[in-house]
Design a protein around this motif. Structure first.
Motif, mmCIF file in Angstrom:
data_model
loop_
_atom_site.group_PDB
_atom_site.id
_atom_site.type_symbol
_atom_site.label_atom_id
_atom_site.label_comp_id
_atom_site.label_asym_id
_atom_site.label_seq_id
_atom_site.Cartn_x
_atom_site.Cartn_y
_atom_site.Cartn_z
ATOM 1 N N SER A 15 7.990 2.660 56.123
ATOM 2 C CA SER A 15 6.909 1.979 55.385
ATOM 3 C C SER A 15 6.886 2.433 53.929
ATOM 4 C CB SER A 15 5.545 2.247 56.027
ATOM 5 O OG SER A 15 5.569 1.879 57.379
ATOM 6 N N THR A 16 7.019 3.734 53.714
ATOM 7 C CA THR A 16 6.965 4.277 52.350
ATOM 8 C C THR A 16 8.132 3.754 51.517
ATOM 9 O OG1 THR A 16 6.112 6.294 53.362
ATOM 10 C CG2 THR A 16 6.813 6.455 51.063
ATOM 11 N N ILE A 17 9.329 3.808 52.072
ATOM 12 C CA ILE A 17 10.524 3.376 51.341
ATOM 13 C C ILE A 17 10.477 1.858 51.108
ATOM 14 C CG2 ILE A 17 13.057 3.188 51.451
ATOM 15 C CD1 ILE A 17 11.972 6.099 51.010
ATOM 16 N N ALA A 18 10.073 1.117 52.137
ATOM 17 C CA ALA A 18 10.033 -0.342 52.004
ATOM 18 C C ALA A 18 9.055 -0.766 50.913
ATOM 19 C CB ALA A 18 9.654 -0.985 53.333
ATOM 20 N N GLN A 19 7.908 -0.100 50.816
ATOM 21 C CA GLN A 19 6.926 -0.455 49.770
ATOM 22 C C GLN A 19 7.514 -0.236 48.383
ATOM 23 O OE1 GLN A 19 3.535 1.909 50.833
ATOM 24 N NE2 GLN A 19 3.011 0.498 52.480
ATOM 25 N N ASN A 20 8.219 0.859 48.220
ATOM 26 C CA ASN A 20 8.812 1.166 46.917
ATOM 27 C C ASN A 20 9.975 0.233 46.584
ATOM 28 O OD1 ASN A 20 7.770 3.898 45.543
ATOM 29 N ND2 ASN A 20 7.388 3.910 47.735
ATOM 30 N N LEU A 21 10.797 -0.026 47.582
ATOM 31 C CA LEU A 21 11.915 -0.952 47.393
ATOM 32 C C LEU A 21 11.378 -2.345 47.024
ATOM 33 C CD1 LEU A 21 15.020 -1.266 47.720
ATOM 34 C CD2 LEU A 21 14.605 -1.889 50.105
ATOM 35 N N SER A 22 10.313 -2.733 47.692
ATOM 36 C CA SER A 22 9.696 -4.035 47.462
ATOM 37 C C SER A 22 9.253 -4.181 45.999
ATOM 38 C CB SER A 22 8.506 -4.169 48.413
ATOM 39 O OG SER A 22 7.668 -5.201 48.024
ATOM 40 N N LYS A 23 8.630 -3.136 45.455
ATOM 41 C CA LYS A 23 8.204 -3.168 44.039
ATOM 42 C C LYS A 23 9.430 -3.232 43.133
ATOM 43 C CE LYS A 23 3.920 -0.645 44.492
ATOM 44 N NZ LYS A 23 3.674 0.738 44.868
ATOM 45 N N ASN A 24 10.453 -2.492 43.500
ATOM 46 C CA ASN A 24 11.647 -2.393 42.664
ATOM 47 C C ASN A 24 12.408 -3.718 42.558
ATOM 48 O OD1 ASN A 24 14.331 -1.495 41.795
ATOM 49 N ND2 ASN A 24 13.477 0.556 42.072
ATOM 50 N N ILE A 25 12.553 -4.426 43.680
ATOM 51 C CA ILE A 25 13.366 -5.655 43.630
ATOM 52 C C ILE A 25 12.506 -6.914 43.747
ATOM 53 C CG2 ILE A 25 15.540 -4.616 44.392
ATOM 54 C CD1 ILE A 25 15.006 -5.488 47.209
ATOM 55 N N ASN A 26 11.179 -6.669 43.773
ATOM 56 C CA ASN A 26 10.238 -7.788 43.749
ATOM 57 C C ASN A 26 10.448 -8.769 44.910
ATOM 58 O OD1 ASN A 26 8.044 -8.895 42.644
ATOM 59 N ND2 ASN A 26 9.125 -10.043 41.039
ATOM 60 N N ILE A 27 10.612 -8.202 46.078
ATOM 61 C CA ILE A 27 10.713 -9.003 47.307
ATOM 62 C C ILE A 27 9.607 -8.500 48.236
ATOM 63 C CG2 ILE A 27 12.128 -9.444 49.371
ATOM 64 C CD1 ILE A 27 14.570 -9.303 47.645
ATOM 65 N N PRO A 28 8.834 -9.393 48.853
ATOM 66 C CA PRO A 28 7.705 -8.940 49.678
ATOM 67 C C PRO A 28 8.128 -8.072 50.866
ATOM 68 C CG PRO A 28 7.681 -11.339 49.429
ATOM 69 C CD PRO A 28 8.950 -10.857 48.817
ATOM 70 N N PHE A 29 7.264 -7.139 51.215
ATOM 71 C CA PHE A 29 7.509 -6.235 52.351
ATOM 72 C C PHE A 29 6.607 -6.628 53.520
ATOM 73 C CE2 PHE A 29 5.763 -2.022 54.081
ATOM 74 C CZ PHE A 29 6.634 -2.022 55.155
ATOM 75 N N LEU A 30 7.202 -6.753 54.688
ATOM 76 C CA LEU A 30 6.439 -6.998 55.912
ATOM 77 C C LEU A 30 6.655 -5.828 56.858
ATOM 78 C CD1 LEU A 30 7.386 -10.724 56.589
ATOM 79 C CD2 LEU A 30 5.184 -9.861 55.779
ATOM 80 N N ASP A 31 5.561 -5.210 57.287
ATOM 81 C CA ASP A 31 5.634 -4.093 58.231
ATOM 82 C C ASP A 31 5.410 -4.669 59.628
ATOM 83 O OD1 ASP A 31 4.755 -0.755 57.882
ATOM 84 O OD2 ASP A 31 4.687 -1.763 59.824
ATOM 85 N N LEU A 32 6.420 -4.546 60.496
ATOM 86 C CA LEU A 32 6.333 -5.175 61.822
ATOM 87 C C LEU A 32 5.095 -4.691 62.587
ATOM 88 C CD1 LEU A 32 7.849 -7.099 63.794
ATOM 89 C CD2 LEU A 32 8.971 -5.096 64.716
ATOM 90 N N ASP A 33 4.810 -3.383 62.531
ATOM 91 C CA ASP A 33 3.614 -2.859 63.228
ATOM 92 C C ASP A 33 2.346 -3.566 62.729
ATOM 93 O OD1 ASP A 33 4.869 -0.992 64.884
ATOM 94 O OD2 ASP A 33 4.710 0.635 63.438
#
Ligand SMILES: Nc1ncnc2c1ncn2[C@@H]1O[C@H](COP(=O)(O)OP(=O)(O)OP(=O)(O)O)[C@@H](O)[C@H]1O
Ligand SMILES: O=C(O)C1=C[C@@H](O)[C@@H](O)[C@H](O)C1
Ligand SMILES: [Mg+2]
Length: 172
Positions: A15-33
C-alpha cells in the motif's frame, strides 16, 4: 502502459509503495483490500469474523478478476494472501499486466508488523514469539505463489523512494 500489480506478504509495503508510485507516474492506485471492504460494506476484520476466511477468499478472487478486466490504467495493490488462493497466482503471469513481488525478509516483516497487527486478522491475536514463528513458516509456504510474479524487488533496508525507483527501472 500495462496495469501494475504489486504483491507480497503483509507489511512488505504494497500500500505504501503503491501510493508513492501512483503519485510519481500519475496513475490511480487501487488497494484490493479496500475495494473488497467497500463492496462488502464491512472491514476485512468484520468479513473474517462474520463470514470466515473462505468467504473472504471468494470475494478477493472475484474482485481481483474484476479489477483486471477493467480497461482503466491503474496500479493494483493485492492483499497479502491474494496470490495464494483460487489460482490467482496464474493471473500474475498475464501478458497485459506487469506484476512485481515486493520481497521482504522475515526480520523486516516482523519489525513492521509487530506494532501494527490489529487490522490484520491472521496475526492480530498472536504474541511476539508466535508471530515470529508464524511469519517464518507462512512466508515459506507462500513464496511459491509470490514467485510467480514477473518481477521481484527486494525491499529490505530500502526507503520508500528507493523501492519506487527500483520499480520505475523495471517499467522503463
Ligand atoms: N521502506 C519502507 N517501505 C515500505 N513500507 C515501509 C517502509 N518502512 C516502513 N514501512 C512501513 O511498513 C508498514 C507496512 O506497510 P504497508 O501497510 O504498506 O504494507 P502492505 O504490504 O500493504 O500490508 P498489508 O498486506 O497488510 O496491507 C507501514 O506502516 C509502512 O509505513
Ligand atoms: O496475508 C493475508 O492472507 C491477508 C492480508 C491482508 O492484506 C488482507 O487481505 C487479509 O487480512 C488477509
Ligand atoms: Mg496494504
Amino acid at each position: 502502459m500495462k496495469k501494475i500489480v504489486l504483491l507480497g506478504y503483509m507489511g512488505c509495503g504494497k500500500s505504501t509503495i503503491a501510493q508513492n508510485l501512483s503519485k510519481n507516474i500519475n496513475i490511480p492506485f487501487l488497494d484490493l483490500d479496500k475495494c473488497i471492504e467497500k463492496r462488502a460494506n464491512l472491514s476485512i476484520n468484520e468479513i473474517f469474523e462474520q463470514h470466515g476466511e473462505i468467504y473472504f477468499r471468494k470475494l478477493e478472487h472475484e474482485m481481483f478478476v474484476e479489477l483486471l478486466q477493467s480497461s482503466e490504467n491503474n496500479i493494483i495493490g493485492l492483499g497479502g494472501g491474494t496470490p495464494c488462493y483460487a489460482n490467482n497466482h496464474l493471473l500474475l503471469q498475464r501478458d497485459d499486466i506487469t506484476s512485481v513481488y515486493l520481497k521482504a525478509s522475515i526480520a523486516t516483516l516482523y519489525n513492521r508488523l509487530v506494532y501494527n497487527k490489529s487490522k490484520r486478522p491472521l496475526i492480530a491475536n498472536m504474541n511476539e514469539e508466535e508471530m515470529k514463528e508464524f511469519i517464518a513458516k507462512h512466508l515459506f509456504d507462500r513464496s511459491f505463489y509470490y514467485n510467480h510474479a514477473q518481477h521481484k524487488v527486494v525491499v529490505d533496508d530500502k526507503t520508500v523512494d528507493e523501492t519506487v525507483e527500483d520499480i520505475l527501472a523495471l517499467l522503463a
